[in-house]
Design a protein around this motif. Structure first.
Motif, PDB file in Angstrom:
ATOM      1  N   GLN A  56      -5.174  59.449  11.269  1.00  0.00           N
ATOM      2  CA  GLN A  56      -5.824  58.932  12.460  1.00  0.00           C
ATOM      3  C   GLN A  56      -6.330  57.514  12.213  1.00  0.00           C
ATOM      4  O   GLN A  56      -6.218  56.635  13.075  1.00  0.00           O
ATOM      5  CB  GLN A  56      -6.990  59.845  12.871  1.00  0.00           C
ATOM      6  N   GLU A  57      -6.860  57.276  11.021  1.00  0.00           N
ATOM      7  CA  GLU A  57      -7.367  55.944  10.688  1.00  0.00           C
ATOM      8  C   GLU A  57      -6.249  54.906  10.712  1.00  0.00           C
ATOM      9  O   GLU A  57      -6.426  53.790  11.222  1.00  0.00           O
ATOM     10  CB  GLU A  57      -8.025  55.973   9.306  1.00  0.00           C
TER      11      GLU A  57
ATOM     12  N   GLU B  46      -5.228  54.116  14.325  1.00  0.00           N
ATOM     13  CA  GLU B  46      -6.208  53.246  14.983  1.00  0.00           C
ATOM     14  C   GLU B  46      -6.109  51.820  14.452  1.00  0.00           C
ATOM     15  O   GLU B  46      -6.255  50.861  15.206  1.00  0.00           O
ATOM     16  CB  GLU B  46      -7.613  53.803  14.778  1.00  0.00           C
ATOM     17  N   THR B  47      -5.853  51.688  13.148  1.00  0.00           N
ATOM     18  CA  THR B  47      -5.736  50.349  12.576  1.00  0.00           C
ATOM     19  C   THR B  47      -4.486  49.646  13.102  1.00  0.00           C
ATOM     20  O   THR B  47      -4.504  48.426  13.332  1.00  0.00           O
ATOM     21  CB  THR B  47      -5.698  50.415  11.033  1.00  0.00           C
ATOM     22  N   LEU B  48      -3.396  50.375  13.312  1.00  0.00           N
ATOM     23  CA  LEU B  48      -2.196  49.780  13.899  1.00  0.00           C
ATOM     24  C   LEU B  48      -2.476  49.269  15.313  1.00  0.00           C
ATOM     25  O   LEU B  48      -2.040  48.177  15.687  1.00  0.00           O
ATOM     26  CB  LEU B  48      -1.053  50.800  13.925  1.00  0.00           C
ATOM     27  N   VAL B  49      -3.209  50.067  16.108  1.00  0.00           N
ATOM     28  CA  VAL B  49      -3.584  49.610  17.450  1.00  0.00           C
ATOM     29  C   VAL B  49      -4.483  48.383  17.342  1.00  0.00           C
ATOM     30  O   VAL B  49      -4.332  47.418  18.106  1.00  0.00           O
ATOM     31  CB  VAL B  49      -4.281  50.737  18.244  1.00  0.00           C
ATOM     32  N   ASP B  50      -5.429  48.409  16.390  1.00  0.00           N
ATOM     33  CA  ASP B  50      -6.293  47.250  16.167  1.00  0.00           C
ATOM     34  C   ASP B  50      -5.454  45.999  15.890  1.00  0.00           C
ATOM     35  O   ASP B  50      -5.730  44.925  16.427  1.00  0.00           O
ATOM     36  CB  ASP B  50      -7.214  47.496  14.966  1.00  0.00           C
ATOM     37  N   ALA B  51      -4.458  46.148  15.024  1.00  0.00           N
ATOM     38  CA  ALA B  51      -3.630  44.999  14.660  1.00  0.00           C
ATOM     39  C   ALA B  51      -2.918  44.432  15.885  1.00  0.00           C
ATOM     40  O   ALA B  51      -2.810  43.207  16.044  1.00  0.00           O
ATOM     41  CB  ALA B  51      -2.618  45.400  13.590  1.00  0.00           C
ATOM     42  N   VAL B  52      -2.439  45.328  16.765  1.00  0.00           N
ATOM     43  CA  VAL B  52      -1.780  44.874  17.994  1.00  0.00           C
ATOM     44  C   VAL B  52      -2.773  44.126  18.874  1.00  0.00           C
ATOM     45  O   VAL B  52      -2.471  43.049  19.413  1.00  0.00           O
ATOM     46  CB  VAL B  52      -1.173  46.072  18.761  1.00  0.00           C
TER      47      VAL B  52
END
Length: 590
Positions: free
Chosen positions: A337-338, A341-347
């Motif tokens: 899950q982390e 979420e970090t991939l979405v953050d990067a986008v």
């Protein structure tokens, strides 16, 4: 999905690794190393065989250049390479399969030959296959199937497929694993791991830092792939994720007729995504197929975290009714899950062009160590990613970024996390498949609208917070960015409905969690002591077609229904502030 078995054999081998590798169930590099250290002649003979075959091929290419026969011999050389990979076995066949999806990297003559590695490999004899089925399922072929094809309809690197009909009438595909796979797989993995140790120092900086880990990741996935019971479980999990998606088809598993080396699954009537003639005959839109593939890939990574790591054309089919069928679930992986979420953050940070945060995301994802000084890296990221995106986000494609990003590996301490080797392979393969359908394809044509819709329709507090990051920069509301998100979300989805999003947004705005947003919206509306009527008018023109009085009333009622008395009370100061806006001086003082 990743099994850690270092230091302990999971197959009941003796400490000297002397028992048969055919008993091994999970990838265990320590046990494999013990086994082949006691049998060095096998490793030496395999190494000599690999070097000999590739040396002959490379010398042949050079000889063609020297004698001016390169053009005349190009097709025979391509066939020669395919035969070499086939002779070397499943490990090298998988390398060829990966290359067969990259028309932008591989010459067409070689590409045509490598494509045959997807499902046109030499089969092993049918009597052996039927004997494996009978032994694994403990009943005769006649007891299981009313009819079965006398020859396999496809042969791949790890097994071959027969078309059959069960005694109960269902049409099925019967997947039978090649015999004695483990000796070849384990020897190749042992040699790859050995080679990674002396190759790593020759590679720039940290590029080879965890080369052995990447080999181990590949080995773990190969062992999972040859366990057909594991593949069946993966298929059912994947099907559950896409149960509500009418564009994705996953075959059902017949567990009564499946085992570790035999898998019986629903027959899918379809054709390869690269079969342009069949696509035209079925009146299918190739760009719609690309959109289904890319969107399903993004959902796997960003929503479910459970993704198909081997999406080559032999594993993906189009059905006559326009669905995309996934038929092979041996090589899958699971993101935490982390990490999702970090991939979405990067986008989000990439959309905001916040390259310092992008650098922090790389640390969280494992591309940089926590003790790395990211300050000198930020300008380099901006140069690479800014150029890749250009003035228009639609100029982006994955290969552009990977090519330019590779240069950073030589200058800065980036490294490739083992798990990301599979993610990158999946993304590159999907883009290569899309390029074969439409050479003008750009992945962001589908990816960016998807991300925009995900942010606008965020069903979780985490996604709603990320939307706020996009809409606010330096404490100011980005009107143009909201307009762009709505316009882009609509650009590839004419049915995109803003009202459900508005209801979620209104509920969030009226909640305790939305207190900060209410304040920021009020300040944005009255920034510099003026009501931003121009921005409001532009937004209204963008959304007015969605706003029907009856539907708007329902949205408001739906939002207010979830509002607590405490939440209503908390709204009063914000409403008062909107009626009596603070002066410019008071804003400055605060």
């Amino acid at each position: 999905m990743i099994h850690s078995s270092h230091g302990q054999s999971s197959n009941g081998q003796s400490s000297d690794g002397g028992s048969s590798l055919n008993q091994m169930r999970r990838y265990d590099p320590a046990a494999i190393s013990r086994y082949y250290r006691l049998r060095p002649w096998r490793a030496v003979w395999r190494t000599v065989s690999i070097i000999w075959q590739f040396t002959g091929f490379l010398l042949g290419l050079k000889f063609d250049d020297w004698t001016g026969r390169a053009k005349a011999n190009k097709y025979s050389r391509a066939a020669q390479l395919r035969h070499i990979l086939t002779r070397l076995g499943p490990t090298y066949i998988k390398v060829g399969q990966a290359l067969s999806t990259r028309p932008d990297l591989v010459r067409k003559d070689f590409l045509d030959e490598l494509t045959k590695l997807q499902d046109q490999l030499p089969p092993f004899p049918t009597p052996i296959a039927f004997a494996i089925v009978e032994q694994e399922l403990d009943r005769t072929i006649e007891e299981i199937y009313a009819e079965i094809s006398p020859q396999p309809i496809a042969a791949a690197s790890l097994g071959q497929v027969y078309r059959a009909r069960l005694q109960t009438g269902q049409e099925v595909a019967v997947k039978v694993q090649r015999p004695n796979l483990l000796p070849t797989l384990t020897l190749d993995l042992y040699l790859m791991r050995w080679a990674s140790r002396w190759l790593a120092p020759l590679l720039p900086l940290n590029l080879g830092h965890n080369l052995s880990l990447i080999v181990d990741e590949f080995g773990t996935k190969l062992f999972e792939e040859i366990d057909y019971l594991n593949e069946g479980r993966n298929a059912e999990k994947f099907a559950a994720n896409f149960a509500e998606d009418p564009t994705v088809k996953v075959p059902s598993i017949y567990w009564r007729f499946s085992s570790q080396h035999v898998l019986t699954l629903e027959w899918i009537n379809g054709f390869k995504l690269t079969d342009m003639q069949k696509i035209r005959e079925s009146n299918l839109d190739r760009d719609e197929l690309i959109e289904i593939g890319v969107t399903s890939g993004l959902r796997q990574l960003l929503e479910y975290g459970f993704f198909h790591a081997d999406p080559h054309p032999g594993n993906l089919f189009a059905t006559p009714d326009g669905k995309m069928a996934f038929i092979d679930f041996g090589m899958m992986d699971q993101l935490s899950q982390e990490m999702k979420e970090t991939l979405v953050d990067a986008v989000v940070h990439l959309i905001n062009k916040d390259y310092a945060e992008v650098a922090n995301d790389f640390v969280k994802l494992g591309f940089l160590t926590p003790d790395t000084d990211i300050q000198p890296i930020v300008p380099a990221l901006e140069a690479v990613l800014g150029n890749a995106l250009g003035q228009n986000v639609r100029d982006f494609n994955f290969k552009t970024v990977t090519d330019q990003f590779a240069s950073l590996m030589y200058e800065y301490p980036f490294r490739l996390p083992a798990q990301f080797a599979l993610i990158i392979r999946s993304l590159v393969t999907q883009e290569g498949l899309a390029l074969s359908l439409n050479p003008d394809f750009r992945i962001v044509d589908v990816a960016y609208p998807y991300v925009a819709r995900r942010l606008l329709t965020g069903e979780s507090p985490a996604l709603r917070r990320r939307l706020l990051e996009v809409l606010f920069r330096d404490g100011k509301f980005q009107w143009e960015r909201l307009e762009n998100l709505i316009a882009i979300a609509r650009s590839s989805d004419n049915d995109f409905d803003l009202l459900p999003t508005a209801q979620l947004g209104l509920q969030y705005l009226l909640s305790d969690e939305g207190h900060y947003l209410r304040q920021q919206l009020i300040l944005a509306l009255i920034e510099n002591d003026r009501l931003h009527t121009e921005e409001v008018q532009r937004l209204w023109n963008l959304i007015k077609d969605d706003i029907k009085p009856a539907r708007l009333f329902n949205v408001a009622i739906g939002a207010l229904t979830g509002l607590s008395a405490a939440g209503a009370t908390s709204l009063l100061p914000s409403v008062a502030a909107l009626i009596n806006p603070p002066s410019h001086q008071s804003n400055s003082a605060s």
